[in-house]
Design a protein around this motif. Structure first.
Motif, short mmCIF file in Angstrom:
data_model
loop_
_atom_site.label_atom_id
_atom_site.label_comp_id
_atom_site.label_asym_id
_atom_site.label_seq_id
_atom_site.Cartn_x
_atom_site.Cartn_y
_atom_site.Cartn_z
N GLY A 337 0.83 -1.20 0.00
CA GLY A 337 0.00 0.00 0.00
C GLY A 337 0.86 1.24 0.00
N GLU A 338 0.22 2.38 0.27
CA GLU A 338 0.96 3.64 0.23
C GLU A 338 1.59 3.94 1.58
OE1 GLU A 338 -0.57 7.66 -1.46
OE2 GLU A 338 -0.68 7.75 0.69
N GLN A 339 0.75 4.18 2.59
CA GLN A 339 1.23 4.51 3.93
C GLN A 339 0.08 4.22 4.90
OE1 GLN A 339 1.56 8.65 4.91
NE2 GLN A 339 -0.04 9.26 3.51
N PRO A 340 0.40 4.06 6.20
CA PRO A 340 -0.69 3.82 7.14
C PRO A 340 -1.63 5.02 7.17
CG PRO A 340 1.46 3.91 8.26
CD PRO A 340 1.71 4.11 6.81
N GLY A 341 -2.91 4.76 7.42
CA GLY A 341 -3.87 5.85 7.59
C GLY A 341 -4.05 6.13 9.07
N GLU A 344 -4.60 2.97 11.18
CA GLU A 344 -3.41 2.12 11.22
C GLU A 344 -2.35 2.75 12.14
OE1 GLU A 344 -4.96 3.01 8.37
OE2 GLU A 344 -5.70 1.08 7.65
N VAL A 350 -1.26 -2.65 9.70
CA VAL A 350 -1.60 -2.22 8.33
C VAL A 350 -3.04 -2.56 7.97
CG1 VAL A 350 0.71 -2.32 7.34
CG2 VAL A 350 -0.66 -4.39 7.40
N PHE A 351 -3.62 -1.72 7.15
CA PHE A 351 -4.94 -1.94 6.54
C PHE A 351 -6.01 -2.43 7.55
CE2 PHE A 351 -2.42 -1.93 2.60
CZ PHE A 351 -3.19 -1.05 1.86
N ALA A 355 -10.01 1.74 4.31
CA ALA A 355 -9.41 1.18 3.08
C ALA A 355 -9.15 -0.31 3.27
CB ALA A 355 -8.11 1.90 2.74
N ASN A 377 3.44 -1.31 3.51
CA ASN A 377 3.26 -0.01 2.87
C ASN A 377 4.60 0.53 2.38
OD1 ASN A 377 0.42 0.74 3.15
ND2 ASN A 377 0.84 0.51 5.35
N HIS A 458 -5.73 1.67 -5.60
CA HIS A 458 -5.70 1.66 -4.13
C HIS A 458 -7.14 1.52 -3.64
CE1 HIS A 458 -5.10 2.76 -0.01
NE2 HIS A 458 -3.81 2.57 -0.20
N1 URA Z 1 -3.80 2.83 3.12
C1 URA Z 1 -2.62 2.25 2.87
O1 URA Z 1 -2.03 2.43 1.80
N2 URA Z 1 -2.12 1.43 3.80
C2 URA Z 1 -2.71 1.18 4.94
O2 URA Z 1 -2.17 0.44 5.74
C3 URA Z 1 -3.96 1.80 5.18
C4 URA Z 1 -4.48 2.63 4.26
#
Ligand code: URA
Length: 506
Positions: A337-341, A344, A350-351, A355, A377, A458
């Motif tokens: 993924g991109e980065q934790p939200g 998270e 993660v995730f 999302a 991520n 995404h």
């Molecule tokens: N979006 C992401 O790309 N990664 C996550 O862990 C949560 C949301």
């Protein structure tokens, strides 16, 4: 309001502008229209005598037409050489209001307002900006036009495809005609063609089938040589990805045969080839090996040993914690993924937020157990900005993605996944080490070294669209990609066979 039509670029504008000045029409009274947005020619084939195409203007420059062709009402305006050059370059800029701006500048100059030539002036600044964009485009075209050999006895002998952002084709054609002597060539762009038969230059509007010409000649022996040469001069120990992207912007890659080699070379460099100072085939030649110790191949940085202690970029400061990847280290398929939200970041997993729920839905539809996968991520800290009590997601910068690349590489080396499914543009670009357009990669598996990579939307994209139908399309597209990845990861088909099937199904 008067409308003046420009049909034929700078010279046509100049004629109209002199007439308007003679009539005393102020810029506010005029509306400028363009006959054709591209080469300024309407359909017909234009033959240009090469010698006559770029007569330099004298200094100080007179904008007055030669006596014989002078329109009935016209004025003589003397402008500085610098301003003449700026006007000529800015005229090639595909900015919507270029002719109006050029006239405003000329009008103000004619009124005695010399500040218009200064970059501190609003109009002057815009003029400089447009001229600068055109000069950069000229430079890029000189650097990134690649001629391909059409075959012995063919006319033209060489062929190139380029997609300029400004109207610089004529200028660049002039440039190459001075350098390639009697060799015939054609430069094709989406707007038109430049043809050099060894003596004369012709500019033509693009034919209807211009897109079919994009691929160019199929069997180019010289190109194979060029690729081999390019590969052999690549020195992984000296790879600087930021400089590479800055000096060779990704938008030019599709016209560069060598661009297809770059992702694999970057990946090899990252995976240890940095220790050998040259392309491996060169390094194997007796006496040619240039061995470089790992520590001297890269600048020294103190390496944090654990993710939580990471200070490679500034994101740690406002995040609750670093969020590591999770899943079995034996997993054959990795989701990136991109980065934790927000969720998270608080949970340290993660995730697990909205999302993550979309992702879970797609996984369920694909019939894949989440705990059979490794999820991670590209960036391990949450980047956000505050609005009221909310923390809103902010996309990580390229520098932050690059800084976090250390952890991604470490995960890849540890896991050696057979398949990586990237979720969104940031993850794909982070993996390739360069920014790429997601749309071109979506659902098309490709090999990065030994690893299959497949790009998907995404999951958060599904949360941002208004229509339920669109949301459904996105979730099923993610589901399909997950299924493709799973089939590759579980070896339910041979790599090539399955990839061919997948590509056509996608
Ligand atoms: N979006 C992401 O790309 N990664 C996550 O862990 C949560 C949301």
């Amino acid at each position: 309001m008067m409308t003046l039509m420009v049909n034929g670029g700078y010279l046509a504008w100049r004629e109209q502008a002199l007439r308007a000045l003679a009539e005393g029409w102020s810029p506010e009274e005029l509306c400028w229209a363009e006959a054709s947005p591209d080469l300024g020619r309407q359909g017909q084939q234009i033959g240009l005598e090469y010698e006559a195409s770029h007569a330099p203007l004298p200094s100080p420059v007179s904008l007055q037409e030669p006596q014989a062709q002078q329109p009935v009402s016209s004025v003589s305006v003397r402008i500085s050489k610098g301003l003449a050059a700026l006007l000529q370059d800015a005229a090639l800029c595909r900015a919507p209001a270029r002719w109006a701006l050029l006239y405003r500048v000329l009008w103000r100059w004619h009124q005695g307002d010399r500040s218009v030539e200064s970059v501190a002036d609003e109009d002057g600044a815009r003029l400089y900006e447009m001229a600068k964009a055109v000069r950069k485009e000229k430079h890029d075209m000189m650097a990134y036009v690649r001629f391909r050999h059409c075959g012995k006895g063919m006319q033209p002998e060489y062929w190139a495809w380029f997609e300029p952002e400004h109207d610089v084709l004529e200028w660049i054609a002039d440039y190459f005609s001075k350098r390639m002597g009697g060799t015939s060539w054609c430069i094709a762009t989406p707007q038109g063609l430049a043809l050099w038969d060894g003596r004369n230059l012709q500019l033509q509007d693009a034919p209807d089938n211009i897109e079919a010409l994009r691929a160019g000649p199929a069997d180019d022996q010289v190109e194979a040589l060029w690729l081999r040469y390019y590969q052999s001069i690549f020195n992984p120990a000296r790879l600087n990805e930021t400089a590479l992207q800055q000096s060779m912007p990704v938008r030019f890659w599709k016209g560069l045969p060598e661009a297809s080699l770059i992702p694999a070379m970057i990946s090899e460099a990252r995976n240890g080839a940095r220790r050998v100072g040259q392309f491996s085939a060169v390094a194997r030649m007796p006496g040619k090996s240039v061995a470089v110790e790992a520590h001297s191949a890269q600048p020294y940085r103190s390496e944090p040993s654990v993710l939580e202690a990471c200070r490679r970029c500034g994101l740690w400061e406002h995040a609750t914690q670093a969020v590591p990847g999770e899943g079995p280290t034996t997993a054959r398929m990795m989701l990136l993924g991109e980065q934790p939200g927000d969720y998270e970041d608080l949970a340290g997993r993660v995730f697990v937020g909205p999302a993550g729920q979309v992702l879970d839905q797609a996984l369920q539809r694909a019939g894949i157990e989440r705990n059979a996968l490794y999820l991670s991520n590209a960036v391990k800290h949450f980047k956000w900005k505050g609005r009221g009590k909310q923390r809103l997601h902010v996309s990580p910068s390229q520098a932050e993605v690059q800084a976090c690349g250390h952890w991604l590489q470490e995960e890849l080396a540890r896991l050696e996944p057979a398949v990586i499914v990237t979720l969104g543009a940031t993850a794909l670009s982070a993996l390739l080490g360069t920014q790429v357009p997601l749309a071109q990669y979506l659902a098309k598996p490709f090999l990065l070294g030994q690893t299959w990579v497949i790009a998907a939307w995404h999951p958060s994209y599904a949360l941002r669209v208004d229509s339920a139908a669109r949301r459904e399309e996105i979730v099923s597209s993610i589901t399909q990609v997950l299924q493709m990845g799973w089939r590759l990861a579980t070896g339910s088909a041979t790599d090539e066979g399955l990839a061919a099937g997948i590509n056509s199904a996608a």
